[in-house]
Scaffold this motif. Sequence first.
Motif, PDB file in Angstrom:
ATOM      1  N   LEU A 180       0.780  -1.326  -0.146  1.00 46.46           N
ATOM      2  CA  LEU A 180       0.131   0.064   0.027  1.00 46.46           C
ATOM      3  C   LEU A 180       0.878   1.265  -0.046  1.00 46.46           C
ATOM      4  CD1 LEU A 180      -2.979   1.467   0.320  1.00 46.46           C
ATOM      5  CD2 LEU A 180      -2.459   1.008   2.799  1.00 46.46           C
ATOM      6  N   VAL A 181       0.664   2.042  -1.063  1.00 42.84           N
ATOM      7  CA  VAL A 181       1.508   3.312  -1.026  1.00 42.84           C
ATOM      8  C   VAL A 181       0.314   4.595  -0.902  1.00 42.84           C
ATOM      9  CG1 VAL A 181       2.885   5.039  -2.589  1.00 42.84           C
ATOM     10  CG2 VAL A 181       3.076   2.373  -2.845  1.00 42.84           C
ATOM     11  N   LEU A 182       1.011   5.329   0.041  1.00 40.81           N
ATOM     12  CA  LEU A 182      -0.047   6.517   0.510  1.00 40.81           C
ATOM     13  C   LEU A 182       0.861   7.771   0.165  1.00 40.81           C
ATOM     14  CD1 LEU A 182      -1.297   5.184   4.113  1.00 40.81           C
ATOM     15  CD2 LEU A 182      -2.360   5.122   1.862  1.00 40.81           C
ATOM     16  N   ASP A 183       0.074   8.372  -0.582  1.00 42.92           N
ATOM     17  CA  ASP A 183       0.787   9.788  -1.160  1.00 42.92           C
ATOM     18  C   ASP A 183       0.124  10.879  -0.483  1.00 42.92           C
ATOM     19  OD1 ASP A 183       2.457  11.465  -2.724  1.00 42.92           O
ATOM     20  OD2 ASP A 183       1.378  11.307  -4.400  1.00 42.92           O
ATOM     21  N   GLY A 184       0.600  11.791   0.214  1.00 44.69           N
ATOM     22  CA  GLY A 184       0.244  12.977   0.826  1.00 44.69           C
ATOM     23  C   GLY A 184      -0.854  12.724   2.035  1.00 44.69           C
ATOM     24  N   ILE A 185      -0.608  11.675   2.777  1.00 47.09           N
ATOM     25  CA  ILE A 185      -1.576  11.483   3.804  1.00 47.09           C
ATOM     26  C   ILE A 185      -0.882  12.028   5.109  1.00 47.09           C
ATOM     27  CG2 ILE A 185      -2.971   9.871   5.132  1.00 47.09           C
ATOM     28  CD1 ILE A 185      -3.476   9.953   2.119  1.00 47.09           C
ATOM     29  N   THR A 186      -1.501  13.345   5.607  1.00 38.79           N
ATOM     30  CA  THR A 186      -1.017  14.161   6.636  1.00 38.79           C
ATOM     31  C   THR A 186      -1.611  13.957   7.891  1.00 38.79           C
ATOM     32  OG1 THR A 186      -2.181  15.880   5.858  1.00 38.79           O
ATOM     33  CG2 THR A 186       0.098  15.801   5.053  1.00 38.79           C
ATOM     34  N   ASP A 187      -2.986  13.297   7.977  1.00 39.28           N
ATOM     35  CA  ASP A 187      -4.065  13.256   8.944  1.00 39.28           C
ATOM     36  C   ASP A 187      -3.295  11.893   9.657  1.00 39.28           C
ATOM     37  OD1 ASP A 187      -5.896  12.661  10.769  1.00 39.28           O
ATOM     38  OD2 ASP A 187      -7.543  13.610   9.616  1.00 39.28           O
ATOM     39  N   PRO A 188      -3.189  11.753  11.150  1.00 41.51           N
ATOM     40  CA  PRO A 188      -2.697  10.790  11.710  1.00 41.51           C
ATOM     41  C   PRO A 188      -3.772   9.745  12.025  1.00 41.51           C
ATOM     42  CG  PRO A 188      -2.744  12.619  13.372  1.00 41.51           C
ATOM     43  CD  PRO A 188      -2.795  13.326  11.902  1.00 41.51           C
ATOM     44  N   HIS A 189      -5.084  10.500  12.041  1.00 38.97           N
ATOM     45  CA  HIS A 189      -6.023   9.486  11.961  1.00 38.97           C
ATOM     46  C   HIS A 189      -6.326   8.548  10.822  1.00 38.97           C
ATOM     47  CE1 HIS A 189      -7.209  12.535  15.106  1.00 38.97           C
ATOM     48  NE2 HIS A 189      -7.632  11.378  15.844  1.00 38.97           N
ATOM     49  N   ASN A 190      -6.201   9.174   9.538  1.00 38.85           N
ATOM     50  CA  ASN A 190      -6.229   8.692   8.260  1.00 38.85           C
ATOM     51  C   ASN A 190      -5.148   7.452   8.233  1.00 38.85           C
ATOM     52  OD1 ASN A 190      -8.846   9.409   7.327  1.00 38.85           O
ATOM     53  ND2 ASN A 190      -7.585  11.307   6.081  1.00 38.85           N
ATOM     54  N   LEU A 191      -4.015   7.808   8.447  1.00 31.69           N
ATOM     55  CA  LEU A 191      -2.828   6.814   8.769  1.00 31.69           C
ATOM     56  C   LEU A 191      -3.025   5.635   9.570  1.00 31.69           C
ATOM     57  CD1 LEU A 191      -0.195   5.889   7.681  1.00 31.69           C
ATOM     58  CD2 LEU A 191       0.957   7.443   9.361  1.00 31.69           C
ATOM     59  N   GLY A 192      -3.496   5.850  10.671  1.00 31.66           N
ATOM     60  CA  GLY A 192      -3.991   4.880  11.569  1.00 31.66           C
ATOM     61  C   GLY A 192      -4.803   3.950  11.128  1.00 31.66           C
ATOM     62  N   ALA A 193      -5.876   4.314  10.535  1.00 32.49           N
ATOM     63  CA  ALA A 193      -6.701   3.794  10.070  1.00 32.49           C
ATOM     64  C   ALA A 193      -6.463   2.881   8.747  1.00 32.49           C
ATOM     65  CB  ALA A 193      -8.211   4.613   9.642  1.00 32.49           C
ATOM     66  N   CYS A 194      -5.571   3.603   7.870  1.00 28.70           N
ATOM     67  CA  CYS A 194      -4.971   2.744   6.858  1.00 28.70           C
ATOM     68  C   CYS A 194      -4.007   1.592   7.366  1.00 28.70           C
ATOM     69  CB  CYS A 194      -4.027   3.788   6.030  1.00 28.70           C
ATOM     70  SG  CYS A 194      -4.975   4.797   5.023  1.00 28.70           S
ATOM     71  N   LEU A 195      -3.292   1.829   8.297  1.00 29.18           N
ATOM     72  CA  LEU A 195      -2.356   0.670   8.934  1.00 29.18           C
ATOM     73  C   LEU A 195      -3.466  -0.414   9.499  1.00 29.18           C
ATOM     74  CD1 LEU A 195       0.238   2.877  10.758  1.00 29.18           C
ATOM     75  CD2 LEU A 195       0.838   1.528   8.688  1.00 29.18           C
ATOM     76  N   ARG A 196      -4.435  -0.007  10.296  1.00 31.59           N
ATOM     77  CA  ARG A 196      -5.245  -1.199  10.566  1.00 31.59           C
ATOM     78  C   ARG A 196      -5.842  -2.129   9.522  1.00 31.59           C
ATOM     79  NH1 ARG A 196     -10.140  -0.227  15.058  1.00 31.59           N
ATOM     80  NH2 ARG A 196     -10.571  -2.261  15.493  1.00 31.59           N
ATOM     81  N   VAL A 197      -6.096  -1.361   8.493  1.00 34.34           N
ATOM     82  CA  VAL A 197      -6.878  -2.252   7.235  1.00 34.34           C
ATOM     83  C   VAL A 197      -5.881  -2.905   6.473  1.00 34.34           C
ATOM     84  CG1 VAL A 197      -7.645  -1.741   4.873  1.00 34.34           C
ATOM     85  CG2 VAL A 197      -8.664  -0.288   6.662  1.00 34.34           C
ATOM     86  N   ALA A 198      -4.566  -2.355   6.584  1.00 31.81           N
ATOM     87  CA  ALA A 198      -3.494  -3.055   5.925  1.00 31.81           C
ATOM     88  C   ALA A 198      -3.026  -4.362   6.494  1.00 31.81           C
ATOM     89  CB  ALA A 198      -2.207  -2.242   5.943  1.00 31.81           C
ATOM     90  N   ASP A 199      -2.951  -4.433   7.883  1.00 31.72           N
ATOM     91  CA  ASP A 199      -2.932  -5.301   8.853  1.00 31.72           C
ATOM     92  C   ASP A 199      -3.811  -6.655   8.587  1.00 31.72           C
ATOM     93  OD1 ASP A 199      -1.255  -6.497  11.738  1.00 31.72           O
ATOM     94  OD2 ASP A 199      -3.222  -6.603  11.748  1.00 31.72           O
ATOM     95  N   GLY A 200      -5.079  -6.166   8.643  1.00 34.61           N
ATOM     96  CA  GLY A 200      -6.193  -6.940   8.485  1.00 34.61           C
ATOM     97  C   GLY A 200      -6.088  -7.722   6.935  1.00 34.61           C
ATOM     98  N   ALA A 201      -5.510  -6.801   5.985  1.00 35.46           N
ATOM     99  CA  ALA A 201      -5.414  -7.554   4.575  1.00 35.46           C
ATOM    100  C   ALA A 201      -4.278  -8.412   4.263  1.00 35.46           C
ATOM    101  CB  ALA A 201      -6.014  -6.333   3.628  1.00 35.46           C
ATOM    102  N   GLY A 202      -3.300  -8.177   5.317  1.00 32.46           N
ATOM    103  CA  GLY A 202      -2.070  -9.099   4.953  1.00 32.46           C
ATOM    104  C   GLY A 202      -1.274  -8.275   4.229  1.00 32.46           C
ATOM    105  N   VAL A 203      -1.202  -6.690   4.149  1.00 32.64           N
ATOM    106  CA  VAL A 203      -0.250  -6.193   3.552  1.00 32.64           C
ATOM    107  C   VAL A 203       1.217  -6.431   3.937  1.00 32.64           C
ATOM    108  CG1 VAL A 203       0.252  -3.785   3.188  1.00 32.64           C
ATOM    109  CG2 VAL A 203      -1.912  -4.465   2.639  1.00 32.64           C
ATOM    110  N   HIS A 204       2.082  -6.458   2.996  1.00 30.64           N
ATOM    111  CA  HIS A 204       3.480  -6.707   3.301  1.00 30.64           C
ATOM    112  C   HIS A 204       4.191  -5.508   3.914  1.00 30.64           C
ATOM    113  CE1 HIS A 204       2.581 -10.072   0.526  1.00 30.64           C
ATOM    114  NE2 HIS A 204       2.846 -10.765   1.500  1.00 30.64           N
ATOM    115  N   ALA A 205       3.940  -4.325   3.326  1.00 33.00           N
ATOM    116  CA  ALA A 205       4.236  -2.976   3.689  1.00 33.00           C
ATOM    117  C   ALA A 205       3.573  -1.746   3.229  1.00 33.00           C
ATOM    118  CB  ALA A 205       5.951  -3.046   3.252  1.00 33.00           C
ATOM    119  N   VAL A 206       3.663  -0.645   3.983  1.00 35.11           N
ATOM    120  CA  VAL A 206       2.945   0.416   3.653  1.00 35.11           C
ATOM    121  C   VAL A 206       4.010   1.689   3.299  1.00 35.11           C
ATOM    122  CG1 VAL A 206       1.410   2.343   4.166  1.00 35.11           C
ATOM    123  CG2 VAL A 206       0.915   0.084   5.031  1.00 35.11           C
TER     124      VAL A 206
END
Length: 244
Positions: free
Chosen positions: A98-124
């Motif tokens: 998962l590549v995130l371009d321009g995500i500056t809101d910590p709440h958005n990043l935290g939620a993205c990491l939670r989704v990434a963990d659940g989906a088995g993403v290898h890295a963000v």
Amino acid sequence: MSLKLLFGFHAVTVRLKVAPKSIRELHVDATRRDQRMKQFLAKVDEAGLKVIESDDDKLQKMCGTHRHQGVVARVEVIQQTNSLDDLLDGLTEPALLLVLDGITDPHNLGACLRVADGAGVHAVIAPKDHAVGINATVAKVASGAAETVPYFMVTNLARTLAELKERDIWVIGTSDNAPASLYQTDLRGPTALVLGAEGEGMRQLTRKNCDALVSIPMMGSVDSLNVSVASGVCLYEARRQRLG
């Protein structure tokens, strides 16, 4: 030794599980003795750690928010031992990034990491500029995923995308006006899904470095989804295809 703050049951419990010896101080609200706190304290006792009894005011001052749930920890920063190249070299299945371009809101990043963990993403992956790093708020929202999902902040995102393509990883960007739908796209091979900030989307240079652009079908009146929701839609479609 560099220390950082973690707060909230999920974030601190994950650190208890993966690296209990890295916890230097563990503060809890002495007035909270509900079942959830009792279960948490039992895990702390199993790990052989002591707690420092505090109150709500002190915990709020420590972490800068009242959303600490009565649990705040000072922990050692766990250094990422692997580079992105080392991580990719060690994979035994097609990469899902998962590549995130321009995500500056910590709440958005935290939620993205939670989704990434659940989906088995290898890295963000994110750029060092125009992006938020891992802080206490990110860790709280991520519910422990900030401890488990490798997060690489790179100096030059365009160059990193080019290097991924050299590894035969297909770089797929998301765009509201892309002609192809996410659901018409084969995501079973090595894939890096690129999402931009809500509203602005990906930067132009990032967009140019994508192999393809896809859209998420929108059936209602709103134009786009929050980036963490969009991440969930894309990543779980990739996971669905790989499990199918």
